[in-house]
Design an enzyme around this catalytic site. Structure first.
Site, mmCIF file in Angstrom:
data_model
loop_
_atom_site.group_PDB
_atom_site.id
_atom_site.type_symbol
_atom_site.label_atom_id
_atom_site.label_comp_id
_atom_site.label_asym_id
_atom_site.label_seq_id
_atom_site.Cartn_x
_atom_site.Cartn_y
_atom_site.Cartn_z
ATOM 1 N N GLU A 1 47.899 -8.280 -35.717
ATOM 2 C CA GLU A 1 49.160 -9.015 -35.659
ATOM 3 C C GLU A 1 50.296 -8.210 -36.292
ATOM 4 O OE1 GLU A 1 48.495 -12.834 -37.414
ATOM 5 O OE2 GLU A 1 47.435 -13.581 -35.655
ATOM 6 N N GLU B 1 38.798 -11.607 -39.551
ATOM 7 C CA GLU B 1 40.082 -12.225 -39.921
ATOM 8 C C GLU B 1 41.058 -11.159 -40.412
ATOM 9 O OE1 GLU B 1 42.874 -14.791 -39.865
ATOM 10 O OE2 GLU B 1 40.877 -15.630 -39.512
#
Length: 145
Positions: free
Chosen positions: A90, A83
């Protein structure tokens, strides 16, 4: 929180941006800042935390064996790590490609997919460990009536 001084002259230091050496405590501080950032800003990190806590509580209640504890803890660590990597991918993609771009989309989708695969795998591990114990508990409760 202030940004730590990244430039020092010790030979025992790790290197950071621009080959500027930093000491190990500063490296840990940077890692801690990343974890805090992910927890504060990423909805899915919070969701993973709820499931991780649930798994830990169930593991403690059912007094699972050491191998099962290891599997649960490795799954938690793997999902958290992926994660955070997804969050990093991102951020970097947004930095280098602020507008929509097909390659940027692919990079983000693949990073998210890696987390998804780990989360689904973790659910299978949890099911393998907890469903038989929950079934035994339900059977005991039904027999006790």
């Amino acid at each position: 929180m202030t940004t730590p001084d990244l430039r020092r002259d010790d030979d025992e230091l790790v290197h950071h941006q621009d080959e500027a050496p930093i000491d190990i405590s500063t490296a840990f501080q940077c890692a801690r800042c990343g974890i805090i950032y992910a927890f504060r800003t990423q909805r899915n990190f919070k969701i993973h935390t709820v499931f991780a806590l649930l798994a830990i509580v169930l593991a403690a209640l059912f007094q699972i064996d050491m191998g099962s504890w290891l599997a649960i803890l490795l799954c938690i660590a793997m999902v958290y790590a992926l994660e955070m990597l997804n969050t990093a991918v991102e951020a970097v993609v947004d930095l280098v490609s602020p507008g929509w771009n097909e390659l940027a989309k692919r990079a983000k989708d693949c990073a998210a997919g890696a987390v998804y695969i780990a989360a689904i795998g973790s659910l299978f591990v949890a099911a393998f460990i907890f469903i038989p114990r929950i079934a035994d508990l339900v059977a005991l409760l039904i027999q006790g009536r």
